[in-house]
Scaffold this motif. Structure first.
Motif, PDB file in Angstrom:
ATOM      1  N   ILE A  18      -8.331  24.685  21.379  1.00 14.39           N
ATOM      2  CA  ILE A  18      -9.504  25.511  21.632  1.00 14.39           C
ATOM      3  C   ILE A  18      -9.679  26.445  20.443  1.00 14.39           C
ATOM      4  CG2 ILE A  18     -10.613  27.150  23.214  1.00 14.39           C
ATOM      5  CD1 ILE A  18      -8.512  26.278  25.351  1.00 14.39           C
ATOM      6  N   THR A  20     -12.034  29.307  19.067  1.00 18.57           N
ATOM      7  CA  THR A  20     -13.092  30.258  19.418  1.00 18.57           C
ATOM      8  C   THR A  20     -13.344  31.154  18.219  1.00 18.57           C
ATOM      9  OG1 THR A  20     -12.212  30.275  21.667  1.00 18.57           O
ATOM     10  CG2 THR A  20     -13.821  31.960  21.123  1.00 18.57           C
ATOM     11  N   SER A  21     -14.605  31.304  17.807  1.00 11.81           N
ATOM     12  CA  SER A  21     -14.868  32.010  16.549  1.00 11.81           C
ATOM     13  C   SER A  21     -16.102  32.887  16.592  1.00 11.81           C
ATOM     14  CB  SER A  21     -15.020  30.984  15.416  1.00 11.81           C
ATOM     15  OG  SER A  21     -16.147  30.161  15.648  1.00 11.81           O
ATOM     16  N   LEU A  22     -16.071  33.912  15.764  1.00 11.19           N
ATOM     17  CA  LEU A  22     -17.230  34.772  15.501  1.00 11.19           C
ATOM     18  C   LEU A  22     -17.597  34.580  14.036  1.00 11.19           C
ATOM     19  CD1 LEU A  22     -16.016  38.034  17.269  1.00 11.19           C
ATOM     20  CD2 LEU A  22     -17.830  36.493  18.040  1.00 11.19           C
ATOM     21  N   VAL A  57     -20.562  33.593  20.733  1.00 12.08           N
ATOM     22  CA  VAL A  57     -19.286  33.110  20.242  1.00 12.08           C
ATOM     23  C   VAL A  57     -19.386  31.588  20.100  1.00 12.08           C
ATOM     24  CG1 VAL A  57     -18.265  32.747  22.536  1.00 12.08           C
ATOM     25  CG2 VAL A  57     -16.799  33.392  20.659  1.00 12.08           C
ATOM     26  N   ILE A  59     -17.397  27.956  20.419  1.00 11.49           N
ATOM     27  CA  ILE A  59     -16.209  27.338  21.001  1.00 11.49           C
ATOM     28  C   ILE A  59     -16.230  25.859  20.633  1.00 11.49           C
ATOM     29  CG2 ILE A  59     -14.903  26.858  23.115  1.00 11.49           C
ATOM     30  CD1 ILE A  59     -16.440  29.122  24.490  1.00 11.49           C
ATOM     31  N   VAL A  61     -13.705  22.586  21.177  1.00 14.72           N
ATOM     32  CA  VAL A  61     -12.460  22.070  21.746  1.00 14.72           C
ATOM     33  C   VAL A  61     -12.281  20.640  21.244  1.00 14.72           C
ATOM     34  CG1 VAL A  61     -11.075  21.751  23.813  1.00 14.72           C
ATOM     35  CG2 VAL A  61     -12.956  23.403  23.845  1.00 14.72           C
ATOM     36  N   ALA A  93     -13.825  36.503  12.792  1.00 19.53           N
ATOM     37  CA  ALA A  93     -12.581  36.421  13.569  1.00 19.53           C
ATOM     38  C   ALA A  93     -12.541  35.064  14.256  1.00 19.53           C
ATOM     39  CB  ALA A  93     -12.545  37.526  14.625  1.00 19.53           C
ATOM     40  N   TYR A  94     -11.343  34.589  14.468  1.00 19.30           N
ATOM     41  CA  TYR A  94     -11.206  33.390  15.300  1.00 19.30           C
ATOM     42  C   TYR A  94      -9.853  33.370  15.988  1.00 19.30           C
ATOM     43  CZ  TYR A  94      -8.692  31.063  11.389  1.00 19.30           C
ATOM     44  OH  TYR A  94      -7.803  30.737  10.377  1.00 19.30           O
ATOM     45  N   LYS A  95      -9.753  32.518  16.971  1.00 25.11           N
ATOM     46  CA  LYS A  95      -8.490  32.297  17.665  1.00 25.11           C
ATOM     47  C   LYS A  95      -8.371  30.793  17.915  1.00 25.11           C
ATOM     48  CE  LYS A  95      -5.264  34.497  20.423  1.00 25.11           C
ATOM     49  NZ  LYS A  95      -4.647  35.824  20.273  1.00 25.11           N
ATOM     50  N   THR A  96      -7.210  30.254  17.599  1.00 24.68           N
ATOM     51  CA  THR A  96      -6.932  28.840  17.839  1.00 24.68           C
ATOM     52  C   THR A  96      -5.845  28.753  18.894  1.00 24.68           C
ATOM     53  OG1 THR A  96      -7.422  28.339  15.524  1.00 24.68           O
ATOM     54  CG2 THR A  96      -6.199  26.680  16.763  1.00 24.68           C
ATOM     55  N   ARG A  97      -6.102  28.013  19.944  1.00 25.71           N
ATOM     56  CA  ARG A  97      -5.103  27.879  21.017  1.00 25.71           C
ATOM     57  C   ARG A  97      -4.762  26.409  21.211  1.00 25.71           C
ATOM     58  NH1 ARG A  97      -8.894  32.003  23.043  1.00 25.71           N
ATOM     59  NH2 ARG A  97      -7.764  33.918  23.534  1.00 25.71           N
TER      60      ARG A  97
ATOM     61  N   ILE B   6     -14.091  37.139  22.018  1.00 21.89           N
ATOM     62  CA  ILE B   6     -12.869  36.326  21.957  1.00 21.89           C
ATOM     63  C   ILE B   6     -11.868  36.990  22.894  1.00 21.89           C
ATOM     64  CG2 ILE B   6     -10.985  35.475  20.518  1.00 21.89           C
ATOM     65  CD1 ILE B   6     -12.838  35.394  18.145  1.00 21.89           C
ATOM     66  N   ARG B 103       0.775  27.595  22.205  1.00 21.62           N
ATOM     67  CA  ARG B 103       0.822  28.535  21.065  1.00 21.62           C
ATOM     68  C   ARG B 103      -0.589  28.887  20.637  1.00 21.62           C
ATOM     69  NH1 ARG B 103       1.894  23.437  19.044  1.00 21.62           N
ATOM     70  NH2 ARG B 103       0.851  22.914  17.106  1.00 21.62           N
ATOM     71  N   ASP B 104      -0.705  29.998  19.918  1.00 24.64           N
ATOM     72  CA  ASP B 104      -2.024  30.365  19.407  1.00 24.64           C
ATOM     73  C   ASP B 104      -1.892  31.083  18.067  1.00 24.64           C
ATOM     74  OD1 ASP B 104      -1.293  32.996  20.113  1.00 24.64           O
ATOM     75  OD2 ASP B 104      -2.561  33.019  21.899  1.00 24.64           O
ATOM     76  N   TYR B 105      -3.000  31.119  17.343  1.00 20.96           N
ATOM     77  CA  TYR B 105      -3.097  31.728  16.018  1.00 20.96           C
ATOM     78  C   TYR B 105      -4.361  32.561  15.990  1.00 20.96           C
ATOM     79  CZ  TYR B 105      -0.861  27.177  15.217  1.00 20.96           C
ATOM     80  OH  TYR B 105      -0.083  26.069  15.302  1.00 20.96           O
ATOM     81  N   GLY B 106      -4.303  33.734  15.355  1.00 29.05           N
ATOM     82  CA  GLY B 106      -5.498  34.551  15.279  1.00 29.05           C
ATOM     83  C   GLY B 106      -5.836  34.944  13.858  1.00 29.05           C
ATOM     84  N   PHE B 107      -7.083  35.264  13.637  1.00 21.09           N
ATOM     85  CA  PHE B 107      -7.554  35.738  12.333  1.00 21.09           C
ATOM     86  C   PHE B 107      -8.639  36.781  12.551  1.00 21.09           C
ATOM     87  CE2 PHE B 107     -11.169  35.398   9.384  1.00 21.09           C
ATOM     88  CZ  PHE B 107     -10.592  35.871   8.227  1.00 21.09           C
ATOM     89  N   GLU B 108      -8.552  37.886  11.790  1.00 18.12           N
ATOM     90  CA  GLU B 108      -9.644  38.854  11.769  1.00 18.12           C
ATOM     91  C   GLU B 108      -9.924  39.260  10.342  1.00 18.12           C
ATOM     92  OE1 GLU B 108     -10.296  42.145  14.557  1.00 18.12           O
ATOM     93  OE2 GLU B 108      -8.592  41.339  15.658  1.00 18.12           O
TER      94      GLU B 108
END
Lengths: 126, 126
Positions: A18, A20-22, A57, A59, A61, A93-97, B6, B103-108
């Motif tokens: 997943i 999720t990004s801005l 946002v 998304i 997947v 910003a983003y998050k990878t899950r 997010i 697991r997850d990874y974040g970026f800002e």
């Protein structure tokens, strides 16, 4: 190759990433790269499908057969470069899950049996 | 209560429900119910956050502390009724996938350390 908007994934277990990004306001090259990455991902061993939408946002997947397939895609040289450019230019910003899909349920209108009761496919231990 | 686009989830493992859908043309009551369901979900024990976007396809991901929290929300009476109405009126098709986030990874942007190297948080066995 991404013709079905809901990815036609097999019975669980399988894996999902997943993302999720801005976005920033920088548009330059973004659309082409996003399209290219989906095309490249779709050609990787173990790729099962992907779904994507963006409003406030974004998304995306992507679905994969195994953690090894996800790791291999993460290390793909062109994907590594695109992520670097993404952090520099395109994303605030983003998050990878990274997830294991343990069970899923489907529904399609027009199938009376499904209308009465959505298809439930569970793994034995869920 | 869903102010961050997010979802600010804790360190893995936690759980995600990916709901991917194709809408019908029936708009009646949909927006209100979708909003109400997010509000209700956010008040459930174990709810961690949610992210949502719709273009060709709609994707809503909700995050939960445990499989038990997901099951309890699935059995919530108002949620059960909303799903029935969804199958009858609002959705041409959907797929619900219940996942364990491993697991997850974040970026800002703006955080130089993060720019150089995205935060990587992994569980010991991943």
């Amino acid at each position: 190759m991404l013709s079905s908007p809901i990815a036609p994934t097999p019975e669980p277990p399988y894996y999902a990433v997943i993302f999720t990004s801005l976005r920033t306001d920088v548009a330059d090259g973004y659309g082409e790269t996003a399209e290219r990455m989906l095309e490249l991902a779709a050609g990787q061993p173990g790729f099962l499908g992907a779904e994507s939408a963006r409003e406030k946002v974004g998304i995306t997947v992507s679905y994969w057969e195994s953690p090894a397939a996800i790791r291999a895609w993460k290390l793909h040289a062109e994907h590594v470069l695109a992520r670097e450019k993404g952090r520099r230019d395109w994303y605030r910003a983003y998050k990878t899950r990274v997830c294991k899909v343990e069970r899923d349920y489907g529904f399609e209108a027009g199938d009376e049996a499904l209308n009465a009761q959505p298809v439930v496919k569970t793994t034995p231990n869920s």
